[in-house]
Design an enzyme around this catalytic site. Sequence first.
Site, PDB file in Angstrom:
ATOM      1  N   LYS A 200      31.466  43.747  45.023  1.00  0.00           N
ATOM      2  CA  LYS A 200      31.386  42.209  45.460  1.00  0.00           C
ATOM      3  C   LYS A 200      31.597  42.575  47.053  1.00  0.00           C
ATOM      4  O   LYS A 200      30.558  42.035  47.998  1.00  0.00           O
ATOM      5  CB  LYS A 200      32.426  41.446  45.098  1.00  0.00           C
ATOM      6  CG  LYS A 200      31.818  40.075  45.541  1.00  0.00           C
ATOM      7  CD  LYS A 200      33.116  39.118  44.733  1.00  0.00           C
ATOM      8  CE  LYS A 200      33.183  37.868  45.522  1.00  0.00           C
ATOM      9  NZ  LYS A 200      34.317  36.951  44.811  1.00  0.00           N
ATOM     10  N   GLU A 206      37.522  53.187  46.516  1.00  0.00           N
ATOM     11  CA  GLU A 206      37.104  53.969  45.267  1.00  0.00           C
ATOM     12  C   GLU A 206      35.585  53.896  45.164  1.00  0.00           C
ATOM     13  O   GLU A 206      34.814  54.901  45.096  1.00  0.00           O
ATOM     14  CB  GLU A 206      37.796  53.295  43.662  1.00  0.00           C
ATOM     15  CG  GLU A 206      39.164  53.293  43.840  1.00  0.00           C
ATOM     16  CD  GLU A 206      39.861  52.278  44.262  1.00  0.00           C
ATOM     17  OE1 GLU A 206      39.131  51.417  45.107  1.00  0.00           O
ATOM     18  OE2 GLU A 206      40.928  51.980  43.793  1.00  0.00           O
ATOM     19  N   GLY A 259      35.266  38.642  40.946  1.00  0.00           N
ATOM     20  CA  GLY A 259      34.766  40.033  40.464  1.00  0.00           C
ATOM     21  C   GLY A 259      34.957  40.070  38.973  1.00  0.00           C
ATOM     22  O   GLY A 259      34.042  40.545  38.258  1.00  0.00           O
ATOM     23  N   ARG A 260      36.145  39.749  38.513  1.00  0.00           N
ATOM     24  CA  ARG A 260      36.422  39.754  36.813  1.00  0.00           C
ATOM     25  C   ARG A 260      35.562  38.814  35.939  1.00  0.00           C
ATOM     26  O   ARG A 260      35.429  38.679  34.842  1.00  0.00           O
ATOM     27  CB  ARG A 260      37.862  39.877  36.391  1.00  0.00           C
ATOM     28  CG  ARG A 260      38.392  38.356  36.953  1.00  0.00           C
ATOM     29  CD  ARG A 260      39.821  38.643  36.887  1.00  0.00           C
ATOM     30  NE  ARG A 260      40.787  37.466  37.417  1.00  0.00           N
ATOM     31  CZ  ARG A 260      41.039  37.410  38.997  1.00  0.00           C
ATOM     32  NH1 ARG A 260      40.641  38.385  39.727  1.00  0.00           N
ATOM     33  NH2 ARG A 260      41.823  36.458  39.183  1.00  0.00           N
ATOM     34  N   GLU A 345      45.121  39.979  35.698  1.00  0.00           N
ATOM     35  CA  GLU A 345      44.553  39.829  37.042  1.00  0.00           C
ATOM     36  C   GLU A 345      44.625  38.201  37.326  1.00  0.00           C
ATOM     37  O   GLU A 345      44.979  37.833  38.357  1.00  0.00           O
ATOM     38  CB  GLU A 345      43.438  40.539  37.441  1.00  0.00           C
ATOM     39  CG  GLU A 345      43.224  40.678  38.844  1.00  0.00           C
ATOM     40  CD  GLU A 345      42.094  41.529  39.474  1.00  0.00           C
ATOM     41  OE1 GLU A 345      42.539  42.866  39.631  1.00  0.00           O
ATOM     42  OE2 GLU A 345      41.017  41.137  39.560  1.00  0.00           O
ATOM     43  N   HIS A 376      46.632  54.009  12.575  1.00  0.00           N
ATOM     44  CA  HIS A 376      46.941  55.457  12.580  1.00  0.00           C
ATOM     45  C   HIS A 376      47.885  55.809  13.840  1.00  0.00           C
ATOM     46  O   HIS A 376      48.111  56.977  13.901  1.00  0.00           O
ATOM     47  CB  HIS A 376      46.098  56.506  12.051  1.00  0.00           C
ATOM     48  CG  HIS A 376      45.357  56.076  10.682  1.00  0.00           C
ATOM     49  ND1 HIS A 376      45.973  56.448   9.667  1.00  0.00           N
ATOM     50  CD2 HIS A 376      44.208  55.114  10.476  1.00  0.00           C
ATOM     51  CE1 HIS A 376      45.061  55.708   8.722  1.00  0.00           C
ATOM     52  NE2 HIS A 376      44.262  54.935   9.157  1.00  0.00           N
ATOM     53  N   LYS A 504      46.869  48.821  47.862  1.00  0.00           N
ATOM     54  CA  LYS A 504      45.915  49.042  48.560  1.00  0.00           C
ATOM     55  C   LYS A 504      46.163  49.472  49.956  1.00  0.00           C
ATOM     56  O   LYS A 504      45.738  50.501  50.458  1.00  0.00           O
ATOM     57  CB  LYS A 504      44.697  47.974  48.669  1.00  0.00           C
ATOM     58  CG  LYS A 504      43.982  47.864  47.376  1.00  0.00           C
ATOM     59  CD  LYS A 504      42.854  46.954  47.573  1.00  0.00           C
ATOM     60  CE  LYS A 504      42.538  46.151  46.325  1.00  0.00           C
ATOM     61  NZ  LYS A 504      41.218  45.264  46.550  1.00  0.00           N
TER      62      LYS A 504
HETATM   63  O1  F6P Z   1      41.386  45.123  43.463  1.00  0.00           O
HETATM   64  C1  F6P Z   1      41.197  44.166  42.819  1.00  0.00           C
HETATM   65  C2  F6P Z   1      39.670  43.793  42.758  1.00  0.00           C
HETATM   66  O2  F6P Z   1      39.375  43.060  43.751  1.00  0.00           O
HETATM   67  C3  F6P Z   1      39.164  43.080  41.431  1.00  0.00           C
HETATM   68  O3  F6P Z   1      39.363  41.794  41.562  1.00  0.00           O
HETATM   69  C4  F6P Z   1      37.609  43.477  41.587  1.00  0.00           C
HETATM   70  O4  F6P Z   1      36.827  43.130  40.577  1.00  0.00           O
HETATM   71  C5  F6P Z   1      37.642  44.877  41.973  1.00  0.00           C
HETATM   72  O5  F6P Z   1      38.506  44.824  43.056  1.00  0.00           O
HETATM   73  C6  F6P Z   1      36.634  45.493  42.724  1.00  0.00           C
HETATM   74  O6  F6P Z   1      35.997  44.686  43.836  1.00  0.00           O
HETATM   75  P1  F6P Z   1      34.623  44.974  44.608  1.00  0.00           P
HETATM   76  O7  F6P Z   1      33.645  44.359  43.371  1.00  0.00           O
HETATM   77  O8  F6P Z   1      34.626  43.848  45.650  1.00  0.00           O
HETATM   78  O9  F6P Z   1      34.405  46.413  44.830  1.00  0.00           O
END
Ligand code: F6P
Length: 543
Positions: A200, A206, A259-260, A345, A376, A504
Site C-alpha cells: 500500500k 521487507e 492493509g489487513r 493488529e 496430535h 520498525k
Molecule cells: O507494519 C504493519 C503494516 O503496516 C500492516 O498493517 C500492513 O498490512 C503491512 O505493514 C504492509 O504494509 P504495506 O502494504 O504498506 O507494505
Amino acid sequence: MEEIWDQLVAYRIKHREVSIKELFKSDSGRFSAFSCSLEDMLFDYSKTSIDKESLKLLLCLAEESTLQQRRDAMFSGERINTTEQRSVLHTALRNRSSNPVYVAGRDVMPGINSTLAKMASFAEGIRAGDIHSASGSTFTDVVNIGIGGSDLGPSMSTLALAPFHDGPRTHFVSNVDGAHITDTLKDLNPARTLIVVASKTFTTIETMTNARTALRWMRKELGEYAGSHFVALSSAHDRTDEFGIPSDRVFGFEDWVGGRYSVWGPIGLSLMLAIGSEKFSEFLQGAFEMDNHFRTTPFERNMPVLLGLVGVWHHNICDYSSRAVLPYDQRLSRFSAYLQQLDMESNGKRVDLNGMGLQRFSGPIVWGEPGTNGQHAFYQLIHQGTEVVPCEFLVAANGFEANLSEHHELLLSNCLAQSEALMCGRSLEDVRLLLAEQGIEDPDGNLVAHRVFPGNRPSTTLVYRKLTPSTLGRLIALYEHRVFVEGCLCNINSFDQWGVELGKQLASELLPLIKAGDGSQSKDGSTAGLLRTLDLLRRDVTV
Ligand code: F6P
C-alpha cells in the site's frame, strides 16, 4: 453500558458452576436458540456457557454500545479511523449493488469499478497469454511480494481456493529473510515469471528489499526488459513511478482501505490471476452478502454480532486469554495466521477511542492450526491443561475430493468429536468403569486421575456447504465484522496499528550498527551484548 458489563460479570460469577451439559439438559431447543445461519452457513454457539439470560445481557450491551451507529458510519464512509482521519471502506471494494458510496461527497464506486475492470482485463490477458513476457511467451508463474495485509489475505485465499486454480502458478514472498526469496525463485524461470509488488505504502522495508532483489534477478536474464515483468499494487503512485513501474501496470487503491482489509481490491490480484476474474467476482459477492447480513439483520440473528458477543463473553467476562481457530479444512491452513493480523493488529490496543487506558482487556491472543493435525499436537492442553481455551471449529460439509469421501467423513467425525469431548469430558466414575472393563488395576487412583477430562470447555462450530469462492468471501467478511464488533464493544479504534511503528524505527536505527559491527551506541546492555556476539559470529570468531 458500564452497568451492563457489571451485570454480565456478576451473572457469570453466580452461574459459573452451571455446566454446558446441564444447559442442554434443561433446554431441548438449545441448538436452534443458540445458532444462526446465513443461507448455507451455520454458526453454532450452543456449546458455550452462554444461556438465555447472559445472551439477553450481551445483546443489551451491543444495543447500548455505539455498534449500530459506528457500523452505519463505517458503511457510509465516515472517518471512523479517527487517529488517521480516514474512512474505512473495504466494504465498498465488494459493493456489488449499484448504490453509490460517498467519501467526502464523492462517489468512490466508479473508481473502484474501473480498477476492478482493469484488474480483470490484465488478469485474463495474462491467463490467456495475450499479455505475454518480454520474449513473447506465456507467464507460467506469478510471485507476489508483500507482507502483512499485502501477503496474508491473498496467500491465505489463494491456498484456500486451490481447486479453482486454472491460471499461472502463484508464489508468495513476504519475509525479509533472504531464504524466503531465494527458495521461491530458485526453481523459477525469470523469462516466464511475473513479479507483483504488493505494498500500500511502497515503503515497507521487507517488501522493497525483496522487490529490488527480484529486479536484480530479473535483470540478469532480461536486462533492460526486466521492468515489463513487474506490476505494482499500491496507493503510492509517486513511489511506484520511482521504482520504474509504468502507470498502466500499477493498480491503485485509496487510503480508506486498510492493509489487513485489502484482499478485495488490487491486493487480491494474485488470487484473481490464479482463479480468474469470474471466480474473483463470486468471492466479492460472498463478502457482499455477509455485509448485507451484518447491516440489516437484527442483532439476535446477526452472525458477526453473535460471533463478536461470544468472543467478548469468553475474553472479557470469562477471562479466557486466547482463542483457538481450528479449521477442519486443510486449505484453510493459513486462516489462523491471517486472523492473527486481522484480529490482533486491529484490536490489540491499550487505549480507547479517546486515548484513555482501557478498563478491560482488548483483543485476545488468536492462534490455531488445521484439524486433524492439531489433535496430535496441542489438543492435549486444550482438553486437560489448566487454562481454558475457547475453540472455534470450522468445517465444510463437503470436500472437493469426490473419490475420497471416506477422508471427508473421518474429518467431519473428528471435528464433531472434539467439540463433544471438550464439552462432555470424561468423569472420574466413567474412567473407573473403563479401567475395570479393561481389567486394569489402579489401587491408588493415580491412573484414573490422569485419564479424567474435566469437560465443560466451550467451543463454537461454523459449518458451510463447501469452500467455494463465495463461501470464502463470506467467511473473511464474517471475521472482519466480528473484529469490528468486538472493537466497538471495547470502544477502541480497530483500524490503526501504531504498535508496529516502534520496532520498525528501532530496526532502522540498528541497521548501521549491525553493518558496522559496533554495539557501543546501543541503548541497553543486552542489545549491546547481542550486537557484539553477532559481530563475532559473523566474522567467524569464537564467542
Ligand atoms: O507494519 C504493519 C503494516 O503496516 C500492516 O498493517 C500492513 O498490512 C503491512 O505493514 C504492509 O504494509 P504495506 O502494504 O504498506 O507494505
